[in-house]
Enzyme design. Structure first.
Site, PDB file in Angstrom:
ATOM      1  N   LYS A  64      42.558   3.938 -32.167  1.00 21.03           N
ATOM      2  CA  LYS A  64      42.755   4.206 -33.578  1.00 21.03           C
ATOM      3  C   LYS A  64      42.884   5.696 -33.833  1.00 21.03           C
ATOM      4  O   LYS A  64      43.481   6.127 -34.809  1.00 21.03           O
ATOM      5  CB  LYS A  64      41.570   3.665 -34.396  1.00 21.03           C
ATOM      6  CG  LYS A  64      41.380   2.175 -34.378  1.00 21.03           C
ATOM      7  CD  LYS A  64      40.137   1.815 -35.235  1.00 21.03           C
ATOM      8  CE  LYS A  64      39.854   0.338 -35.219  1.00 21.03           C
ATOM      9  NZ  LYS A  64      38.649   0.024 -36.008  1.00 21.03           N
ATOM     10  N   GLU A 114      48.484  10.540 -28.354  1.00 19.91           N
ATOM     11  CA  GLU A 114      47.035  10.358 -28.241  1.00 19.91           C
ATOM     12  C   GLU A 114      46.320  11.425 -29.068  1.00 19.91           C
ATOM     13  O   GLU A 114      46.885  12.488 -29.337  1.00 19.91           O
ATOM     14  CB  GLU A 114      46.655  10.467 -26.750  1.00 19.91           C
ATOM     15  CG  GLU A 114      45.188  10.473 -26.411  1.00 19.91           C
ATOM     16  CD  GLU A 114      44.508   9.143 -26.669  1.00 19.91           C
ATOM     17  OE1 GLU A 114      44.397   8.783 -27.860  1.00 19.91           O
ATOM     18  OE2 GLU A 114      44.066   8.491 -25.702  1.00 19.91           O
ATOM     19  N   ASP A 116      39.986  13.618 -22.836  1.00 18.30           N
ATOM     20  CA  ASP A 116      38.648  14.063 -22.447  1.00 18.30           C
ATOM     21  C   ASP A 116      38.589  14.109 -20.921  1.00 18.30           C
ATOM     22  O   ASP A 116      38.985  15.090 -20.309  1.00 18.30           O
ATOM     23  CB  ASP A 116      37.608  13.120 -23.048  1.00 18.30           C
ATOM     24  CG  ASP A 116      36.189  13.632 -22.937  1.00 18.30           C
ATOM     25  OD1 ASP A 116      35.912  14.428 -22.024  1.00 18.30           O
ATOM     26  OD2 ASP A 116      35.327  13.235 -23.743  1.00 18.30           O
ATOM     27  N   THR A 119      41.266   7.528 -19.276  1.00 20.68           N
ATOM     28  CA  THR A 119      41.903   6.588 -20.191  1.00 20.68           C
ATOM     29  C   THR A 119      43.418   6.704 -20.129  1.00 20.68           C
ATOM     30  O   THR A 119      44.132   5.698 -20.038  1.00 20.68           O
ATOM     31  CB  THR A 119      41.419   6.839 -21.632  1.00 20.68           C
ATOM     32  OG1 THR A 119      40.006   6.694 -21.693  1.00 20.68           O
ATOM     33  CG2 THR A 119      42.070   5.868 -22.600  1.00 20.68           C
ATOM     34  N   LYS A 177      40.312  18.505 -23.957  1.00 25.00           N
ATOM     35  CA  LYS A 177      38.973  19.078 -23.845  1.00 25.00           C
ATOM     36  C   LYS A 177      38.768  19.696 -22.461  1.00 25.00           C
ATOM     37  O   LYS A 177      39.098  19.088 -21.445  1.00 25.00           O
ATOM     38  CB  LYS A 177      37.928  17.987 -24.107  1.00 25.00           C
ATOM     39  CG  LYS A 177      36.504  18.493 -24.216  1.00 25.00           C
ATOM     40  CD  LYS A 177      35.534  17.348 -24.494  1.00 25.00           C
ATOM     41  CE  LYS A 177      35.686  16.792 -25.898  1.00 25.00           C
ATOM     42  NZ  LYS A 177      34.611  15.802 -26.203  1.00 25.00           N
TER      43      LYS A 177
END
Length: 218
Positions: A69, A134, A138, A142, A166
């Site tokens: 989301k 996206e 991180d 994913t 990140k």
């Protein structure tokens, strides 16, 4: 702040901005430490990313794949800028959209257990230029999982645009093709990035406080 190929690099000692300099919903007043990236800066950077995307991918049908989301705000704003470039160009190309949902977070940690929800029929990606959009990279696990899924359908090209990347020792080393901002290893919320589904209604990217983490902990 400095600018390089990884986008706008925000240093580890970046102080951010006081909350009272911006319009922050009252129900989050005690839950945030600071504004980290103001909404206007997000929009300006997104406009430039749209131009970079069209320069690299604009020669063939683009399928823009939104990772839900958290990616929906960045996706919508990036596509608005891309569409503006497309309709004002002599060499415009068709663009379609699709959506997929991935879940890998509980509280403020990436669990490593990545669940793919939706995207059961991605056969429409075959032979297309695919732009995956996206919110944040991180660890990168994913996105590696999603890229493996997408590549099973033999797209012509796959590129990834992420609003944030990140800097973290947990990273597997994956870097997207288009980056808005490279940020320190802090848990950020807002602009559709959430903490257990809260804070998506913030316009700015903010750093969550310990009070906020405790209040909304799953």
């Amino acid at each position: 702040m400095a600018t390089r190929s990884l986008g706008v690099v925000i240093s580890d000692d970046e102080p951010g901005y006081d909350l009272d300099l911006f319009c922050i919903p009252h129900h989050y007043a005690e839950d945030l430490e600071k504004v980290f990236i103001p909404h206007g800066l997000i929009m300006d950077r997104t406009e430039r990313l749209a131009r970079d995307v069209m320069k690299e991918m604009g020669g063939h049908h683009i399928v823009a794949l939104c990772v839900l989301k958290g990616g929906y705000k960045f996706f919508a704003d990036l596509l608005d800028y891309i569409k503006a470039l497309n309709r004002n160009s002599d060499g415009s190309i068709p663009m379609t959209v699709d959506f997929i949902r991935l879940k890998s977070y509980c509280n403020d940690q990436s669990t490593g257990d990545i669940k793919v929800i939706g995207g059961d029929d991605l056969s429409t990606l075959t032979g297309k230029n695919v732009l995956i959009v996206e919110d944040i990279i991180d660890t990168g696990k994913t996105m590696q999982t999603l890229l493996s899924l997408v590549k099973e359908h033999n797209p012509k090209m796959v590129k990834v645009a992420s609003l944030l990347v990140k800097r973290t020792p947990r990273s597997v080393g994956y870097k997207p093709d288009f980056v808005g901002f490279e940020i320190p290893d802090k848990f950020v919320v807002g602009y559709a990035l959430d903490y257990n589904e809260y804070f998506r209604d913030l316009n700015h990217v903010c750093v969550i406080s310990e009070t906020g983490k405790a209040k909304y902990k799953a």
